[in-house]
Scaffold this active site. Structure first.
Site, short mmCIF file in Angstrom:
data_model
loop_
_atom_site.label_atom_id
_atom_site.label_comp_id
_atom_site.label_asym_id
_atom_site.label_seq_id
_atom_site.Cartn_x
_atom_site.Cartn_y
_atom_site.Cartn_z
CG ASP A 1 10.90 106.30 53.84
OD1 ASP A 1 10.97 106.72 55.00
OD2 ASP A 1 11.62 105.37 53.40
CG LEU A 2 15.44 110.94 54.63
CD1 LEU A 2 15.64 111.99 53.56
CD2 LEU A 2 15.80 111.54 56.00
CG ASP A 3 16.56 106.96 56.55
OD1 ASP A 3 17.75 107.27 56.56
OD2 ASP A 3 15.72 107.42 57.36
CE LYS B 1 17.29 98.40 53.71
NZ LYS B 1 17.41 97.95 52.32
CD GLU C 1 7.90 104.07 53.43
OE1 GLU C 1 8.85 103.28 53.30
OE2 GLU C 1 7.78 104.80 54.42
CG ASP C 2 13.08 102.12 51.61
OD1 ASP C 2 12.38 102.83 52.37
OD2 ASP C 2 14.18 101.64 51.96
CB THR D 1 20.57 106.84 55.32
OG1 THR D 1 19.19 106.61 55.10
CG2 THR D 1 20.95 108.28 55.06
CB SER E 1 11.37 110.44 57.55
OG SER E 1 12.45 109.76 58.17
CB ALA E 2 10.58 106.38 61.30
CE LYS F 1 7.32 106.20 57.47
NZ LYS F 1 8.43 106.39 56.52
C1 G6P Z 1 14.08 105.27 59.16
C2 G6P Z 1 15.08 104.18 58.81
C3 G6P Z 1 15.33 103.28 59.99
C4 G6P Z 1 15.69 104.10 61.22
C5 G6P Z 1 14.57 105.08 61.54
C6 G6P Z 1 14.87 105.94 62.75
O1 G6P Z 1 12.81 104.71 59.21
O2 G6P Z 1 14.63 103.41 57.72
O3 G6P Z 1 16.38 102.39 59.67
O4 G6P Z 1 15.92 103.27 62.33
O5 G6P Z 1 14.37 105.90 60.41
O6 G6P Z 1 15.94 106.78 62.44
P1 G6P Z 1 16.75 107.64 63.49
O7 G6P Z 1 17.64 108.50 62.62
O8 G6P Z 1 15.76 108.48 64.25
O9 G6P Z 1 17.48 106.72 64.37
MG MG Z 2 12.77 103.93 54.13
#
Ligand code: G6P
Ligand code: MG
Length: 214
Positions: free
Chosen positions: A8-10, A44, A170-171, A16, A115-116, A146
């Site tokens: 996962d990224l964020d 999140k 994943e967090d 972020t 990542s989403a 997710k």
């Molecule tokens: C991640 C973050 C979420 C965020 C989502 C979509 O999953 O944890 O907080 O809303 O990405 O990100 P975006 O940059 O596409 O708005």
């Molecule tokens: Mg995350």
């Protein structure tokens, strides 16, 4: 031994969450909706539109909006977010991440992002993280957020490793549920109380012992 690592990224590679929070908070202020850091925990790992729906559910007046109005709100939030992440660099990579990625590569483990976020390519480029990744699956290529396993199934396919030979880092609980539905080993990063679906939890990645899993 596992052969693939899906990240996962964020909240796992970069912090972020505070930028997402500031952008949502500004939108909430403009809409006169109360929104706290505790509320932000629920966003999140959740997609942008699903996050907006959660934010709007906190509206004391229960106002209803058209899909055009909601699109405009999501765009407003993203414009604010993009401003905030504009100056991100390698200093915002979380502790333990770079050495873990280096060690994984040295062992020949294949690495993909799951990542989403639609902003993932920007962040991967500006922090230099792209260099470590064999594949990037993000909100621009995945249709289902997710806990749907789509990003991890696509990530495993992209690196040519069966999902049951991949670990997911994943967090967010939604992300760990996605990892388990994909058939991956689920590694939680954060506090175990928040991450019931994890197979194992580390409070941060400096504590992660690669030799146990890979
Ligand atoms: C991640 C973050 C979420 C965020 C989502 C979509 O999953 O944890 O907080 O809303 O990405 O990100 P975006 O940059 O596409 O708005
Ligand atoms: Mg995350």
């Amino acid at each position: 031994k596992l052969k693939g690592a899906l990240f996962d990224l964020d909240g796992v590679l970069v912090d972020t969450a505070s930028y997402h929070y500031l952008a949502w908070k500004e939108l909430a202020n403009e809409l006169n909706i109360p929104f706290t850091k505790v509320d932000n925990e629920r966003l999140k790992g959740v997609s942008r539109m699903a996050s907006l729906d959660i934010l709007l559910s906190l509206d004391k007046e229960n106002r209803l909006y058209t899909s055009e109005q909601k699109e405009a709100m999501a765009t407003r939030k993203n414009d604010l977010y993009v401003q905030l992440i504009r100056h991100m660099d390698a200093s915002e990579i979380l502790p333990g991440v770079v050495s873990l990625l280096k060690m994984l590569r040295e062992q020949g483990v294949k690495i993909a992002l799951g990542s989403a976020s639609k902003n993932a390519p920007k962040i991967m480029a500006s922090t230099g993280l792209s260099a470590f990744f064999d594949a990037v699956i993000d909100g621009n290529v995945a249709a289902n957020a997710k806990p749907d396993p789509e990003v991890f199934l696509k990530g495993a396919a992209a690196i040519g490793i069966s999902p049951d030979e991949c670990a997911v880092f994943e967090d967010a609980e939604a992300g760990l549920q996605a990892a388990k539905s994909a058939g991956c080993f689920a590694i939680g990063v954060g506090e175990s109380v928040n991450l019931p679906s994890a197979d194992v939890v580390y409070s941060d990645l400096t504590l992660f012992d690669l030799s146990v899993y890979f």
